[in-house]
Design an enzyme around this catalytic site. Structure first.
Site, PDB file in Angstrom:
ATOM      1  N   GLU A  66      29.914  41.478  44.320  1.00  0.00           N
ATOM      2  CA  GLU A  66      29.432  39.835  43.570  1.00  0.00           C
ATOM      3  C   GLU A  66      30.894  38.392  43.389  1.00  0.00           C
ATOM      4  O   GLU A  66      30.116  37.702  43.524  1.00  0.00           O
ATOM      5  CB  GLU A  66      29.025  40.527  42.017  1.00  0.00           C
ATOM      6  CG  GLU A  66      28.121  40.882  41.983  1.00  0.00           C
ATOM      7  CD  GLU A  66      28.121  41.255  40.790  1.00  0.00           C
ATOM      8  OE1 GLU A  66      28.675  42.423  39.942  1.00  0.00           O
ATOM      9  OE2 GLU A  66      27.069  41.270  39.866  1.00  0.00           O
ATOM     10  N   ARG A 112      28.790  38.890  29.622  1.00  0.00           N
ATOM     11  CA  ARG A 112      29.610  38.709  30.900  1.00  0.00           C
ATOM     12  C   ARG A 112      30.202  36.883  31.323  1.00  0.00           C
ATOM     13  O   ARG A 112      30.422  36.764  31.600  1.00  0.00           O
ATOM     14  CB  ARG A 112      29.108  39.340  32.378  1.00  0.00           C
ATOM     15  CG  ARG A 112      30.287  39.314  33.349  1.00  0.00           C
ATOM     16  CD  ARG A 112      29.260  39.951  34.472  1.00  0.00           C
ATOM     17  NE  ARG A 112      29.770  41.340  33.880  1.00  0.00           N
ATOM     18  CZ  ARG A 112      30.409  41.878  35.317  1.00  0.00           C
ATOM     19  NH1 ARG A 112      31.131  40.971  35.975  1.00  0.00           N
ATOM     20  NH2 ARG A 112      30.621  43.479  34.510  1.00  0.00           N
TER      21      ARG A 112
END
Ligand code: FES
Ligand code: FES
Lengths: 159, 761
Positions: free
Chosen positions: B714, B310
């Site tokens: 997030e 990620r």
């Protein structure tokens, strides 16, 4: 170690419990009196989740021994609402969404109430620095400060 | 309509009265046992002897278990089966559990756990990325490399080449409620109450640990006192320990790490070193760029591979980079096993390119915002612009969003005011920065993108809702209840939300990757739709009307001329023998991902936002303050604006904390020195920005998500980057040189950067 018999007043009620002299007030409240609204976040006096008042003074109950409560008056989050009626701080925390996981909330409310008890019209900075000992990992504090300001205004009758 | 309204958190009234129960507040049987781990005091070595007699003799101790005493699996890893719950002879970090103390009280267990006499044959410990790289100590065989175009060739041809190295620290989650689990034995197995973002994984690991099938383990999770990724895999050891003891003794067992143990034992955000080399035009347009990412993963694999992936997936952030090469090393060190933390590597990858942007702007003497905009993807692109992993960027909105934020935050005028201030003041220097966020939504592990829900309508019209997501403060239960209430056209108060329970909804994914409302909202909607359609069909038949003509709104059900309360409709359906219970299921569409090749569409969509932060730095002490923050964030059609704004504010402060005050320090023996809030500083109330303006962008998600909302857990964390960039800007105002500020920007790091800017180092 021999247990000590402690008589104290919690939220207006006379209570008694047997405490190991090394037990903290926090553990006594949670384990002997089933008052689990007061939380442990660190156990070292750094997070404020365990805030209660002892004879009107704001303390970290993780730094106070249970036996020190003898003959004193303790106030915890469980005593903040009276007769099912929420304290203005409690109402404003809900209204302003000043909580997320809620774990810090009891301690912050107890601390905020103790501020307003002595200073009904605190400035934004006073609130900010008064609550600096109460950590919150979720909210970023903005809504907390606003909720306290709003509650103070309402309690002064200015709202 | 209940969707889109700012209803309070479903537990708010319980939170403010102290009645919300967390695991440690649950009443337990009087004979409940309490557990604690005895842990390693060295970073790497073999255990040569272990004398636990003092532990066994300590007051209140009932049993002491080592690896040999474990009846079944000794593994708490979420991935590679490389994480023994209790050491099997080798220790890999200071804090690794070696033995398990079972005692009558929490304090007795903790005290006894300190009495173990363990001797080791010490081996050299790898503590830093440099040491790990030199020793080729890593997960996977070699680095992972993804590329698009030809970065090296583009850089070689570029008029300017700008290069730098950036170190960023890790981050302790510091959920206010520490890790905890309580296991209660029952006839067939065990019931586990825990503070976990991933009840299904707890169920799975506990089943392995006690040698049963998953159906003998029931995991119940009502609420967490914060999670932030730290309760995705890090609770496995506590759940397994308590379950093993509960099965062995027939007594309930509880385990709670106190704060020091929690910080010493559990994993944190990965710290990274990122090296960047960019070839740019004189205007700052990037022609080619290379990133080298070094992730310090700690001793076991845990979730490090998808975290590092990620980071790579966010190394473009908002910028259209035609020629890019990303090389990622996942380094194995003798430290806590770094784990999931809000953003899951995304923040680390993103700050790499944001840092490069600031560096480019500094070298070229251009406004950093102009340089950023020159590199942006185009708004609502036609699909021809692609990310470094070849995914078309079709939903980009940062052009318009940035423009609106620049105006509302008065960026240009304030930028000038900051420059004026700095021209007149030598000691206090100000800085300002605007940084964008583009964050990919979906689990990169494709099979995680599924969810289930269970809805019952009772004959009195009340509704029971259960879904696979977990409540950690984000307000997920409230949002999903709003979805269900909207489906039945009733007040959200009519929907009762219950604890996450593996016995009700099975095979759930972790509540992570911001996916909670997207996945579980859709699953709950599917269940709601099924029941409502059944009700409509029955009522239509009764009224000889079409099912489509039955309307559910305002707590009423309307059909033809008749208008009845929802309660009445439920009662009639029940009497008409209509099933009023349904499961619902959802799997995210469109995603395909080949992680080896670095190609595909790992994300369903992107969430966007931008922020402006202004800071002031005391150049004599390095102390600093955030003066003002403005954030404009994209939550699509927000399901609940109050909850979403709360997420944005909290995430920003947490993100700014990561990059400023939150410093993790290990000594040269691998001991974590910052293992309590006395030494590890998360932001306090006094650190909050003096002015804090947060608004939500008002466009819908172009993908068909739940009511066209976007995930919000997030993405806003990375707005914290603007605080860091602003501090770097203030340091740059102290002199002509590139200040090369490193993260976290503690007062010490700021002072060093001020000196570098002045050229006085
Ligand atoms: S638990 Fe008492 S201050 Fe943290
Ligand atoms: S609301 Fe979670 S710590 Fe404050």
């Amino acid at each position: 170690m021999k247990k000590v018999h402690v008589t104290t007043n919690v939220n207006g009620d006379q209570v008694e419990f047997l405490a190991d002299p090394r037990e903290t007030l926090l553990d006594c409240l949670r384990n002997h009196l089933d008052l689990t609204g007061t939380k442990e976040g660190c156990g070292t006096g750094d997070c404020g989740a365990c805030s209660v008042t002892l004879d009107g003074t704001l303390v970290c109950s993780c730094l106070v021994l249970g036996v020190e409560a003898e003959g004193k008056k303790i106030e915890t989050i469980e005593g903040m609402a009276s007769d099912g009626e929420l304290h203005p701080l409690q109402r404003k925390f809900i209204e302003h969404a000043a909580l997320q996981c809620g774990f810090c909330t009891p301690g912050i409310l107890v601390a905020a109430k103790s501020l307003l008890d002595t200073n009904p019209d605190p400035s934004e900075s006073e609130i900010r620095f008064w609550l600096a000992g109460n950590l919150c990992r979720c909210t970023g504090y903005d809504k907390i400060v606003r909720a306290v300001q709003d509650a103070a205004a309402e309690m002064r009758g200015a709202a | 309509m209940s969707v889109g309204t700012s209803l309070p958190h479903d537990s708010a009234a319980l939170h403010v009265t102290g009645r919300a129960r967390y695991v440690d507040d649950l009443p337990v049987p009087a004979d409940t046992l309490h557990l604690a781990f005895g842990i390693s005091t060295i970073a790497h070595g073999e255990i040569t002897s272990m004398d636990l007699s003092a532990v066994r003799a300590a007051p209140g101790v009932v049993a002491v278990l080592t690896a040999e005493d474990l009846p079944f699996a000794n593994d708490v890893s979420p991935s590679a089966h490389d994480e023994p719950m209790l050491s099997t002879g080798t220790v890999h970090f200071v804090g690794q559990p070696i033995f398990l103390v079972v005692a009558e009280s929490h304090l007795q267990a903790r005290k006894a756990a300190r009495l173990g006499q363990i001797s080791y044959k010490e081996r050299p410990a790898l503590l830093t990325v440099d040491q790990a790289l030199a020793a080729n100590s890593r997960f996977e065989d070699g680095p992972v490399i993804w590329s698009k175009g030809d970065a090296a060739a583009a850089i070689a041809k570029a008029p300017r080449v700008i290069e730098g190295t950036f170190d960023m620290g890790g981050q302790e989650h510091f959920y206010l409620e520490g890790q905890i689990a309580l296991s209660v034995p029952n006839e067939g197995g065990v019931t586990v109450h825990c503070s976990s973002q991933h009840p299904t994984e707890i169920q799975h690991k506990v089943a392995e640990a006690i040698g049963t099938h998953m159906n003998a383990v029931r995991v119940e999770m009502r609420r967490m006192g914060g999670g932030f990724g730290g309760k995705e895999s890090q609770g496995n050891a506590l759940a397994c320990s308590t379950a093993i003891v509960a099965r062995m003794t027939g007594r309930a067992a509880k385990m709670r790490y106190d704060r020091d143990d929690d910080m010493v034992i559990t994993g944190k955000r990965h710290d990274f070193r990122i090296h960047y080399r960019a070839g740019v035009t004189d205007e700052g347009r990037i022609l080619g760029i290379e990133f080298l990412q070094l992730a310090r993963c700690g001793w076991s694999m845990d979730l490090s591979l998808p975290v590092a992936d990620r980071a790579m997936l966010h190394s473009d952030n908002a910028y259209n980079l035609e020629n890019i090469r990303i090389e990622s090393h996942r380094l194995k060190t003798n430290t806590q096993s770094a784990t999931a933390y809000r953003g899951f590597g995304g923040p680390q990858g993103m700050i790499g390119i944001e840092r490069a942007m600031d560096h480019i702007a500094h070298v070229l003497g251009r406004d950093p915002v102009a340089v950023r905009k020159a590199n942006y993807y185009n708004d609502m692109g036609d699909g021809s612009q692609t990310t470094p992993y070849h995914m078309p960027v079709e939903d980009f909105i940062l052009g318009a969003l940035t423009e609106r934020l620049e105006a509302s935050a008065d960026y240009q005028a304030r930028k000038k005011a900051v420059a004026d201030w700095n021209a007149k003041n030598d000691v206090l220097k100000k800085g300002i920065a605007l940084t964008p966020v583009k964050f990919g939504i979906s689990f990169t592990l494709t099979h995680y993108n599924q969810a289930g829900a269970l809805v019952h309508v009772y004959q009195d019209g009340s509704i029971h809702l259960n879904h696979g997501g977990t409540e950690m403060g984000q307000g997920l239960n409230r949002k999903v209840a709003q979805v269900v209430a909207a489906g039945f056209g009733v007040d959200p108060g009519a929907v009762q939300i219950t604890a996450t329970d593996t016995g009700k909804v099975p095979n759930t994914s972790a509540t992570a990757a911001s996916s909670g409302a997207d996945l579980n909202g859709m699953a709950a909607k599917a269940a709601t739709d099924t029941i409502r359609e059944r009700m409509a069909e029955f009522l239509a038949r009764e009224h000889q009307a079409e099912p489509a003509a039955v309307r559910f709104e305002g707590g009423r059900v309307k059909i033809g001329g008749e208008d009845m309360a929802f309660e009445e409709a439920a009662k009639r359906c029940y009497q008409g023998r209509v099933s009023l219970s349904s499961t619902g299921f959802y799997a995210t569409p469109k995603i395909t991902w080949d992680r080896k090749a670095g190609r595909g569409r790992p994300f369903y969509y992107f969430a966007y936002g931008a922020s402006v932060t202004e800071v002031v730095v005391d150049t004599l002490t390095g102390e600093n303050r955030i003066l003002r923050t403005d954030i404009l964030h994209d939550a699509g059609n927000s399901l609940n604006p109050a909850l979403d704004i709360g997420q944005v504010e909290g995430a920003y402060v947490q993100g700014a904390g990561w990059l400023t005050t939150e410093e993790l320090v290990w000594d040269d023996k691998g001991r974590l020195k910052t293992h309590a809030p006395s030494t590890y500083k998360i932001p306090a109330c006094s650190d909050r920005p003096r002015i804090f303006n947060v608004a939500l962008w008002d466009g819908p998600n172009r993908e068909e998500t739940i009511y066209r909302s976007k995930a919000v857990g997030e993405p806003p964390f990375m707005h914290g980057i603007s605080a860091f960039s602003a501090l770097a800007d203030a340091c740059a105002a102290c002199g002509p040189h590139w200040p090369d500020l490193q993260a976290p920007a503690t007062a010490e790091a700021v002072l060093a950067a001020v000196k570098r800017a002045r050229g006085t180092v």
